[in-house]
Design a protein around this motif. Structure first.
Motif, mmCIF file in Angstrom:
data_model
loop_
_atom_site.group_PDB
_atom_site.id
_atom_site.type_symbol
_atom_site.label_atom_id
_atom_site.label_comp_id
_atom_site.label_asym_id
_atom_site.label_seq_id
_atom_site.Cartn_x
_atom_site.Cartn_y
_atom_site.Cartn_z
ATOM 1 N N SER A 170 -15.080 -3.850 -2.722
ATOM 2 C CA SER A 170 -14.170 -4.858 -3.259
ATOM 3 C C SER A 170 -14.309 -4.939 -4.769
ATOM 4 O O SER A 170 -15.347 -4.561 -5.336
ATOM 5 N N CYS A 224 -3.061 0.452 -3.938
ATOM 6 C CA CYS A 224 -2.919 -0.906 -3.404
ATOM 7 C C CYS A 224 -2.447 -1.839 -4.509
ATOM 8 O O CYS A 224 -3.027 -1.867 -5.599
ATOM 9 N N VAL A 284 -9.547 -7.530 -4.780
ATOM 10 C CA VAL A 284 -9.010 -6.509 -3.874
ATOM 11 C C VAL A 284 -10.139 -5.966 -3.011
ATOM 12 O O VAL A 284 -11.261 -5.779 -3.490
ATOM 13 N N GLN A 316 0.836 -1.186 0.000
ATOM 14 C CA GLN A 316 0.000 0.000 0.000
ATOM 15 C C GLN A 316 0.877 1.245 0.000
ATOM 16 O O GLN A 316 1.946 1.277 0.623
ATOM 17 N N SER A 350 -5.276 -1.386 -7.288
ATOM 18 C CA SER A 350 -6.501 -0.647 -7.041
ATOM 19 C C SER A 350 -6.165 0.712 -6.430
ATOM 20 O O SER A 350 -5.119 0.871 -5.791
ATOM 21 N N CYS A 399 -5.901 -2.243 2.550
ATOM 22 C CA CYS A 399 -6.222 -2.968 1.340
ATOM 23 C C CYS A 399 -5.913 -4.439 1.621
ATOM 24 O O CYS A 399 -4.986 -4.763 2.373
ATOM 25 N N TRP A 448 -11.107 -3.060 0.210
ATOM 26 C CA TRP A 448 -10.695 -1.875 0.967
ATOM 27 C C TRP A 448 -11.465 -1.842 2.284
ATOM 28 O O TRP A 448 -12.689 -2.049 2.314
#
Lengths: 115, 113
Positions: free
Chosen positions: A48, A23, A32, A6, A74, A91, A34
């Motif tokens: 996600s 991320c 991914v 991150q 991401s 993340c 968050w």
């Protein structure tokens, strides 16, 4: 072993400013997530992505948006920042395939301080 | 959302004792459970996991027990050490075309020397 990366690790912004967190998931992970964690609180799911498409949405404010790119990294974009947005943003990544041990692994987080 | 919660918010143990951290979940469709350890200012760190077709899994000094009948999960830490002091979270996964993970309230483990 490679972990979730991150950046930035620390960020200080003023109210009403914009911030972007990045991320980079573990290689071969296609999903991914968050999360937002306030001081002394549990991680709260925000959003996600799987294969660049939003797969689930949690308590993400309308001022926030996120996307997943073709390389699977991401970005979480936060606009009109408020003091209450100060938190640790995590993340996490996993593989989508249910059949494998697709544990969700977390990065070390990005500290956002809004002043 | 789904409900995953812990019975005890804070647990204090003496160094060398065994620790037991409990977690309740509510979704019968959850098929995978994970325990995480989070130290101050750091990301949750994977400790151990268990699938719903198992009722016990052991790691190094840690054991996870799953009781699907009462939807209860526990983490046992043997010979607790000061380095075990952290907040522990349980998480359950529900798979519905995509993975969905739900986290419970953390339990803070204080290990007294």
């Amino acid at each position: 072993a490679a972990g979730v990366i991150q950046s930035p690790r620390h960020l200080i912004k003023e109210k009403r400013e914009t911030a972007t967190l990045k991320c980079y998931p573990i290689p071969r992970h296609d999903t991914v997530y968050w999360y937002q964690q306030g001081p002394g609180q549990d991680p709260q799911f925000l959003i996600s992505f799987y294969e660049k498409m939003q797969s689930d949405k949690g308590s993400i404010p309308d001022r926030f948006s996120a996307q997943q790119f073709s390389d699977y990294h991401s970005e979480l974009n936060m606009s009109s920042l408020e003091l209450g947005d100060s938190a640790l943003y995590f993340c996490a990544s996993s593989e989508r395939n249910r059949g494998r041990g697709n544990t969700i692994y977390f990065g070390e987080g990005s500290w956002l301080t809004v002043v | 959302g789904e409900s995953v919660g812990l019975h005890l918010p804070t647990l204090s143990v003496q160094e060398g004792d065994n620790s037991i951290i409990n977690c309740a979940y509510s979704n019968s469709a959850s098929d995978y459970f994970i325990w995480y350890k989070q130290e101050s200012g750091k990301g949750p760190q994977f400790i151990i996991d268990i699938r719903s077709n198992m009722d016990k899994r052991q790691g190094q000094r840690v054991t996870v027990l799953l009781n699907k009948t009462v939807k209860h999960l526990s983490l046992q830490i043997a010979a607790t050490q000061p380095g075990d002091s952290a907040v522990y979270f349980c998480a359950e996964r529900v798979y519905n075309n995509f993975n969905k993970f739900y986290f419970g309230s953390g339990t803070k483990l204080n290990v007294k020397p």
